[in-house]
Design a protein around this motif. Structure first.
Motif, mmCIF file in Angstrom:
data_model
loop_
_atom_site.group_PDB
_atom_site.id
_atom_site.type_symbol
_atom_site.label_atom_id
_atom_site.label_comp_id
_atom_site.label_asym_id
_atom_site.label_seq_id
_atom_site.Cartn_x
_atom_site.Cartn_y
_atom_site.Cartn_z
ATOM 1 N N TYR A 88 44.447 47.215 41.967
ATOM 2 C CA TYR A 88 45.180 45.979 41.675
ATOM 3 C C TYR A 88 46.686 46.279 41.596
ATOM 4 C CZ TYR A 88 46.259 41.445 39.557
ATOM 5 O OH TYR A 88 46.774 40.200 39.310
ATOM 6 N N CYS A 89 47.035 47.375 40.926
ATOM 7 C CA CYS A 89 48.453 47.749 40.805
ATOM 8 C C CYS A 89 49.054 48.079 42.173
ATOM 9 C CB CYS A 89 48.609 48.950 39.878
ATOM 10 S SG CYS A 89 48.267 48.594 38.135
ATOM 11 N N VAL A 94 41.830 39.528 45.722
ATOM 12 C CA VAL A 94 42.764 39.569 44.606
ATOM 13 C C VAL A 94 42.265 38.755 43.413
ATOM 14 C CG1 VAL A 94 45.093 39.043 43.838
ATOM 15 C CG2 VAL A 94 44.734 39.987 46.107
ATOM 16 N N LYS A 95 41.839 37.525 43.677
ATOM 17 C CA LYS A 95 41.347 36.672 42.585
ATOM 18 C C LYS A 95 40.092 37.270 41.964
ATOM 19 C CE LYS A 95 39.725 31.991 41.547
ATOM 20 N NZ LYS A 95 39.432 30.650 42.104
ATOM 21 N N GLN A 112 38.768 41.748 34.122
ATOM 22 C CA GLN A 112 38.665 41.081 32.820
ATOM 23 C C GLN A 112 37.239 41.154 32.271
ATOM 24 O OE1 GLN A 112 40.264 37.231 33.810
ATOM 25 N NE2 GLN A 112 42.385 37.896 33.546
ATOM 26 N N TYR A 113 36.240 41.009 33.130
ATOM 27 C CA TYR A 113 34.846 41.149 32.685
ATOM 28 C C TYR A 113 34.599 42.554 32.138
ATOM 29 C CZ TYR A 113 33.288 36.694 34.695
ATOM 30 O OH TYR A 113 33.101 35.351 34.963
ATOM 31 N N ILE A 114 35.139 43.550 32.834
ATOM 32 C CA ILE A 114 34.960 44.934 32.386
ATOM 33 C C ILE A 114 35.654 45.158 31.039
ATOM 34 C CG2 ILE A 114 35.559 47.340 32.894
ATOM 35 C CD1 ILE A 114 35.191 46.626 35.865
ATOM 36 N N PHE A 123 33.385 45.931 49.207
ATOM 37 C CA PHE A 123 33.868 44.648 48.710
ATOM 38 C C PHE A 123 35.384 44.528 48.854
ATOM 39 C CE2 PHE A 123 35.585 42.310 44.971
ATOM 40 C CZ PHE A 123 35.196 41.040 45.367
ATOM 41 N N ILE A 124 36.092 45.518 48.351
ATOM 42 C CA ILE A 124 37.551 45.438 48.316
ATOM 43 C C ILE A 124 38.165 45.499 49.708
ATOM 44 C CG2 ILE A 124 39.634 46.713 47.659
ATOM 45 C CD1 ILE A 124 38.401 47.291 45.010
ATOM 46 N N LEU A 125 37.670 46.391 50.541
ATOM 47 C CA LEU A 125 38.353 46.627 51.798
ATOM 48 C C LEU A 125 37.984 45.642 52.895
ATOM 49 C CD1 LEU A 125 38.238 50.518 51.835
ATOM 50 C CD2 LEU A 125 39.970 49.002 50.891
ATOM 51 N N GLN A 126 37.030 44.754 52.654
ATOM 52 C CA GLN A 126 36.630 43.838 53.714
ATOM 53 C C GLN A 126 36.761 42.368 53.330
ATOM 54 O OE1 GLN A 126 32.741 44.896 55.170
ATOM 55 N NE2 GLN A 126 33.356 46.961 55.728
ATOM 56 N N ASP A 127 37.066 42.061 52.085
ATOM 57 C CA ASP A 127 37.089 40.671 51.636
ATOM 58 C C ASP A 127 38.523 40.214 51.398
ATOM 59 O OD1 ASP A 127 36.750 38.210 50.413
ATOM 60 O OD2 ASP A 127 34.926 38.838 49.398
ATOM 61 N N GLN A 128 38.949 39.207 52.135
ATOM 62 C CA GLN A 128 40.322 38.732 52.047
ATOM 63 C C GLN A 128 40.626 38.057 50.705
ATOM 64 O OE1 GLN A 128 42.935 38.775 54.215
ATOM 65 N NE2 GLN A 128 41.957 39.945 55.833
#
Length: 205
Positions: free
Chosen positions: A164-165, A96-97, A104-106, A88-93
């Motif tokens: 995120y950081c 960030v949002k 926040q859900y976590i 998810f993180i490494l392929q979706d532009q």
């Protein structure tokens, strides 16, 4: 495109190139991957950008650095969480949002879990620490997640927050009083009140 967005795009592209290179070279778990210098030359990008990309991949549990030996590919096939997050993180532009919302859900799930554990003594002690010491937003919510005593939830939050950081985005901050109000709501034991105070703290209301 502003400089921050351009930097983010380059960063994501480097991560994708490294993953593609690993596939093309047929590297297997336990194999050593090229050094920062070699990657920089091969991908024709700056070493600082390569370093940040490797750090993100390492945070996802896909590689590990051994002092004095180099960086090696890890076997993550048995870790479904890492596979899902890395894909998810490494392929979706638009990550960030979505990443911010997922964190926040976590955090809200973490607050619910703390309520269920009914560990008022630990919350009282944490409240005292918040009152008497300076605390960052990351430190506050890391402690909240620790209070859930759920290692998987803790691991997911840490991975996502660290990533995120690493994007060098502006972090949200809240006043000490807002943290104390949230802890007081936890001590009151009312889930609706807790979530309301959390959303106010996160400026979601």
């Amino acid at each position: 495109m502003n400089s921050e967005a351009a930097s983010q795009k380059v960063y994501i592209e480097i991560v994708k190139k490294i993953r593609k290179m690993i596939d093309e070279d047929g590297l297997k778990p336990g194999d050593k991957i090229p050094s920062e210098r070699e990657l920089s030359e091969r991908l024709q990008v700056g070493r600082s950008s390569v370093r940040e990309a490797l750090r993100a991949i390492e945070l996802l549990g896909l590689i590990e650095t051994r002092r004095g030996e180099g960086t090696f590919l890890r076997d993550s096939r048995g870790n479904q969480m890492v596979q899902i997050i890395s894909t998810f993180i490494l392929q979706d532009q638009k990550v960030v949002k979505d990443l911010k919302g997922t964190i926040q859900y976590i955090e809200m799930d973490g607050l619910r879990a703390v309520l269920q554990r009914n560990n008022d003594e630990q919350i009282h002690q944490f409240r005292h620490n918040v009152e008497t010491m300076e605390i960052t937003d990351d430190e506050f919510f890391l402690k909240i997640i620790e209070l859930t005593d759920n290692h998987l939830l803790y691991r997911i939050w840490v991975i996502l927050n660290e990533f995120y950081c690493s994007l060098d985005l502006k972090k949200e901050t809240s006043s000490k009083s807002a943290y104390i109000i949230l802890l007081d709501a936890l001590l009151d034991g009312d889930e609706q009140e807790v979530l309301e105070k959390y959303k106010k703290l996160r400026k979601l209301l």
